[in-house]
Design a protein around this motif. Structure first.
Motif, PDB file in Angstrom:
ATOM      1  N   ASP A 204       0.808  -1.221   0.000  1.00  0.00           N
ATOM      2  CA  ASP A 204       0.000   0.000   0.000  1.00  0.00           C
ATOM      3  C   ASP A 204       0.845   1.275   0.000  1.00  0.00           C
ATOM      4  O   ASP A 204       0.344   2.352  -0.322  1.00  0.00           O
ATOM      5  CB  ASP A 204      -0.935   0.016   1.222  1.00  0.00           C
ATOM      6  CG  ASP A 204      -1.965  -1.114   1.162  1.00  0.00           C
ATOM      7  OD1 ASP A 204      -2.205  -1.637   0.055  1.00  0.00           O
ATOM      8  OD2 ASP A 204      -2.501  -1.481   2.233  1.00  0.00           O
ATOM      9  N   LEU A 205       2.113   1.159   0.391  1.00  0.00           N
ATOM     10  CA  LEU A 205       2.957   2.351   0.496  1.00  0.00           C
ATOM     11  C   LEU A 205       3.983   2.458  -0.620  1.00  0.00           C
ATOM     12  O   LEU A 205       4.749   3.424  -0.678  1.00  0.00           O
ATOM     13  CB  LEU A 205       3.685   2.354   1.845  1.00  0.00           C
ATOM     14  CG  LEU A 205       2.810   2.474   3.095  1.00  0.00           C
ATOM     15  CD1 LEU A 205       3.668   2.439   4.346  1.00  0.00           C
ATOM     16  CD2 LEU A 205       1.988   3.766   3.050  1.00  0.00           C
ATOM     17  N   GLU A 209       6.441   5.613  -1.689  1.00  0.00           N
ATOM     18  CA  GLU A 209       7.904   5.524  -1.592  1.00  0.00           C
ATOM     19  C   GLU A 209       8.559   5.959  -2.898  1.00  0.00           C
ATOM     20  O   GLU A 209       9.574   6.642  -2.894  1.00  0.00           O
ATOM     21  CB  GLU A 209       8.326   4.096  -1.252  1.00  0.00           C
ATOM     22  CG  GLU A 209       8.027   3.667   0.165  1.00  0.00           C
ATOM     23  CD  GLU A 209       8.841   4.446   1.193  1.00  0.00           C
ATOM     24  OE1 GLU A 209      10.009   4.777   0.903  1.00  0.00           O
ATOM     25  OE2 GLU A 209       8.302   4.739   2.265  1.00  0.00           O
ATOM     26  N   PHE A 210       7.985   5.548  -4.017  1.00  0.00           N
ATOM     27  CA  PHE A 210       8.557   5.873  -5.320  1.00  0.00           C
ATOM     28  C   PHE A 210       8.281   7.311  -5.754  1.00  0.00           C
ATOM     29  O   PHE A 210       9.173   8.003  -6.236  1.00  0.00           O
ATOM     30  CB  PHE A 210       8.008   4.931  -6.397  1.00  0.00           C
ATOM     31  CG  PHE A 210       8.600   3.548  -6.355  1.00  0.00           C
ATOM     32  CD1 PHE A 210       9.969   3.366  -6.220  1.00  0.00           C
ATOM     33  CD2 PHE A 210       7.784   2.435  -6.455  1.00  0.00           C
ATOM     34  CE1 PHE A 210      10.520   2.094  -6.186  1.00  0.00           C
ATOM     35  CE2 PHE A 210       8.318   1.161  -6.419  1.00  0.00           C
ATOM     36  CZ  PHE A 210       9.693   0.989  -6.282  1.00  0.00           C
ATOM     37  N   PHE A 211       7.039   7.757  -5.578  1.00  0.00           N
ATOM     38  CA  PHE A 211       6.623   9.025  -6.183  1.00  0.00           C
ATOM     39  C   PHE A 211       6.301  10.128  -5.180  1.00  0.00           C
ATOM     40  O   PHE A 211       6.114  11.279  -5.574  1.00  0.00           O
ATOM     41  CB  PHE A 211       5.399   8.777  -7.082  1.00  0.00           C
ATOM     42  CG  PHE A 211       5.585   7.604  -8.009  1.00  0.00           C
ATOM     43  CD1 PHE A 211       6.626   7.587  -8.926  1.00  0.00           C
ATOM     44  CD2 PHE A 211       4.736   6.502  -7.939  1.00  0.00           C
ATOM     45  CE1 PHE A 211       6.808   6.499  -9.771  1.00  0.00           C
ATOM     46  CE2 PHE A 211       4.906   5.410  -8.779  1.00  0.00           C
ATOM     47  CZ  PHE A 211       5.957   5.404  -9.693  1.00  0.00           C
ATOM     48  N   GLY A 212       6.219   9.796  -3.887  1.00  0.00           N
ATOM     49  CA  GLY A 212       5.920  10.789  -2.873  1.00  0.00           C
ATOM     50  C   GLY A 212       4.422  11.041  -2.749  1.00  0.00           C
ATOM     51  O   GLY A 212       3.618  10.456  -3.480  1.00  0.00           O
ATOM     52  N   PHE A 218      -3.949  10.640   1.907  1.00  0.00           N
ATOM     53  CA  PHE A 218      -4.502   9.391   2.415  1.00  0.00           C
ATOM     54  C   PHE A 218      -4.296   9.359   3.919  1.00  0.00           C
ATOM     55  O   PHE A 218      -3.544  10.170   4.483  1.00  0.00           O
ATOM     56  CB  PHE A 218      -3.866   8.171   1.731  1.00  0.00           C
ATOM     57  CG  PHE A 218      -2.355   8.107   1.861  1.00  0.00           C
ATOM     58  CD1 PHE A 218      -1.740   7.511   2.963  1.00  0.00           C
ATOM     59  CD2 PHE A 218      -1.543   8.644   0.860  1.00  0.00           C
ATOM     60  CE1 PHE A 218      -0.376   7.452   3.077  1.00  0.00           C
ATOM     61  CE2 PHE A 218      -0.155   8.589   0.971  1.00  0.00           C
ATOM     62  CZ  PHE A 218       0.428   7.986   2.073  1.00  0.00           C
ATOM     63  N   THR A 219      -4.972   8.429   4.581  1.00  0.00           N
ATOM     64  CA  THR A 219      -4.856   8.319   6.035  1.00  0.00           C
ATOM     65  C   THR A 219      -3.406   8.060   6.424  1.00  0.00           C
ATOM     66  O   THR A 219      -2.771   7.133   5.925  1.00  0.00           O
ATOM     67  CB  THR A 219      -5.728   7.162   6.563  1.00  0.00           C
ATOM     68  OG1 THR A 219      -7.072   7.379   6.146  1.00  0.00           O
ATOM     69  CG2 THR A 219      -5.654   7.078   8.074  1.00  0.00           C
ATOM     70  N   GLY A 220      -2.876   8.888   7.283  1.00  0.00           N
ATOM     71  CA  GLY A 220      -1.488   8.742   7.715  1.00  0.00           C
ATOM     72  C   GLY A 220      -0.536   9.675   6.985  1.00  0.00           C
ATOM     73  O   GLY A 220       0.623   9.811   7.378  1.00  0.00           O
ATOM     74  N   ALA A 221      -1.013  10.355   5.933  1.00  0.00           N
ATOM     75  CA  ALA A 221      -0.174  11.314   5.200  1.00  0.00           C
ATOM     76  C   ALA A 221      -0.198  12.650   5.935  1.00  0.00           C
ATOM     77  O   ALA A 221      -0.935  13.571   5.579  1.00  0.00           O
ATOM     78  CB  ALA A 221      -0.667  11.459   3.763  1.00  0.00           C
ATOM     79  N   LEU A 222       0.579  12.749   7.002  1.00  0.00           N
ATOM     80  CA  LEU A 222       0.529  13.916   7.892  1.00  0.00           C
ATOM     81  C   LEU A 222       1.359  15.088   7.382  1.00  0.00           C
ATOM     82  O   LEU A 222       1.268  16.200   7.900  1.00  0.00           O
ATOM     83  CB  LEU A 222       1.011  13.506   9.286  1.00  0.00           C
ATOM     84  CG  LEU A 222       0.230  12.349   9.939  1.00  0.00           C
ATOM     85  CD1 LEU A 222       0.822  12.017  11.306  1.00  0.00           C
ATOM     86  CD2 LEU A 222      -1.251  12.708  10.056  1.00  0.00           C
ATOM     87  N   SER A 223       2.206  14.824   6.366  1.00  0.00           N
ATOM     88  CA  SER A 223       3.014  15.896   5.779  1.00  0.00           C
ATOM     89  C   SER A 223       3.384  15.512   4.356  1.00  0.00           C
ATOM     90  O   SER A 223       3.199  14.367   3.938  1.00  0.00           O
ATOM     91  CB  SER A 223       4.280  16.132   6.615  1.00  0.00           C
ATOM     92  OG  SER A 223       5.078  14.959   6.636  1.00  0.00           O
TER      93      SER A 223
END
Length: 451
Positions: A204-205, A209-212, A218-223
């Protein structure tokens, strides 16, 4: 004042090359091919540094070093040696050598060592620098076997190009080092080298990791997050174990490579990227393609040039070189000063099949360095695993290769073939031929084959 260097080296071609190169770097250089000639020169003038080979026609560099110190001459002294002679280099350091450098010589490293020896830093700064450098100096050894020579010849050929490279090889064979070496020898050497372990990225990540991604996408994308493609822009992106990527991520990766553009998750802005891709795998990707697990178009995109990493068991002449190299690293990391391996330990290392390749050898040597009680690592220090040698396919004598005692010409041919296949390792050659070592040595003498 121009610093002066005396090179003591019996290989005239290498000596001349070093003299010319150091001359261009601003040094005054004299050469001597023997210890006797070096002493004669030192009797007529002084030098700021001596760069001496360990092996000389008359005695060796150690004798020259001892003679100098007996004369109360503390001139900086650097020993040139192969990793097969690392034990002697350690002894030289104990007897007053300033430093040592392994062959083949890396010019930048040699120049650095020469400058440090001629212009030493204050003791505190030098100690701190040495401590920091210990993590990076001699980070890897390439080996001297025919397999290693072929591999790094290919590396030097493909590195200056823009071709995508796929490195095939079993786990622990040094694929990431080869990828980094390609980057160092490329025109992108001054740009980033970013390594990603595809096997450790959650499905899911992977895209993130590849494209930022952008904050809140999405949930957990705090920055906001910069992906590997952006980080490697202008440089090299290394994807280890690329065969572990999901099919969906393969599609996204292919698109990024074809279009040279990426888009962060949650963003509408496209970013141009220029990366050279180097991939590695221990899987058979052609089989994965046949099973529908890997895209064929992606395979051809990442595989413009293939490198095959040899297993450690296929380069037996490199085993002790790497063992001594890893011992050198372990000594620094564990603050120990072991000299080397005793005869029984050396034999055990060479007989073992090393299924975990260089990574396993490094771990075994590091553990043994910690456990060793004397100056040398013993067979007991290596652990029981190393002595439980399993018969590999290479060790089994095939019917068509059986030793024919009645056919002298065939005997000689098969002996030479066995020695070539095992890197002149007599024990393994004897095993391949189905005879004992004593019989092999008798045959070598009979057929006047150099030992």
């Amino acid at each position: 004042m121009i610093p002066s260097i005396l090179i003591v080296e019996d290989d005239l071609t290498f000596s001349t090359m070093l003299k010319t190169w150091l001359g261009k770097k601003g040094f005054e250089v004299e050469t001597a091919s023997t210890q006797a000639k070096a002493r004669k020169l030192l009797g007529t003038r002084s030098f700021d540094l001596i760069l001496s080979d360990l092996r000389l026609p008359d005695k060796d560099g150690m004798c020259l070093l001892s003679w100098l110190r007996e004369q109360q001459n503390e001139v900086p002294f650097i020993i040139m040696t192969s990793y097969a002679e690392i034990q002697s280099a350690v002894r030289a350091m104990k007897e007053g050598a300033t430093d040592y450098i392994s062959k083949p010589i890396q010019p930048d490293e040699l120049l650095k060592k020469i400058k440090e020896a001629i212009q030493p830093e204050p003791s505190g700064a030098a100690t701190e620098k040495k401590k920091n450098a210990s993590q990076t100096t001699h980070s890897f050894l390439e080996g001297e076997s025919e397999e290693a020579r072929k591999l790094y010849n290919y590396v030097s050929l493909v590195a200056p190009t823009q071709m995508s490279v796929l490195i095939n090889g079993a786990s622990g064979t040094g694929k990431e080092y080869v990828a980094h070496r390609i980057h160092q020898l490329s025109k992108r050497a001054d740009k980033p080298f970013i390594a990603i372990d595809c096997g450790s990225i959650p499905k899911d990540l992977a895209a993130s990791e590849f494209f930022g991604h952008v904050k809140g996408s999405f949930t957990g994308a705090l920055s906001d997050k910069v992906g590997a493609f952006e980080e490697a822009n202008g440089g090299t992106l290394f994807l280890d174990e690329i065969g572990n990527l999901s099919y969906e991520v393969q599609v996204q990766l292919l698109r990024a490579l074809q279009e040279r553009r990426i888009r962060r998750i949650g963003s509408t802005k496209e970013i141009e990227v220029d990366v050279r891709l180097i991939s590695a795998t221990n899987e058979n990707l052609k089989e994965a393609i046949a099973k529908g697990n890997f895209r064929e178009d992606l395979y051809h995109r990442i595989n413009e040039f293939t490198l095959q990493m040899p297993a450690l068991k296929d380069r037996p002449e490199d085993i002790l070189l790497f063992a001594n190299f890893f011992l050198d690293q372990a000594n620094r990391e564990l603050d120990r000063s072991l000299i080397g391996f005793d005869a029984e330990a050396s034999e055990a290392l060479q007989k073992y099949s090393w299924p975990g390749n260089l990574r396993q050898l490094k771990n075994v040597v590091k553990r043994a360095t910690l456990l060793a009680q004397g100056e040398f690592i013993t067979a007991k220090d290596l652990g029981e695993e190393i002595h439980e040698r399993k018969l590999t396919e290479d060790d089994r004598v095939k019917p068509e290769e059986s030793f024919m005692l009645h056919d002298e010409e065939t005997e000689k041919h098969r002996i030479l073939k066995a020695l070539q296949q095992t890197g002149n390792n007599k024990s393994k050659a004897a095993a391949l031929l189905g005879i004992d070592r004593k019989t092999l040595y008798n045959k070598l003498k009979l057929y006047q084959i150099p030992q």
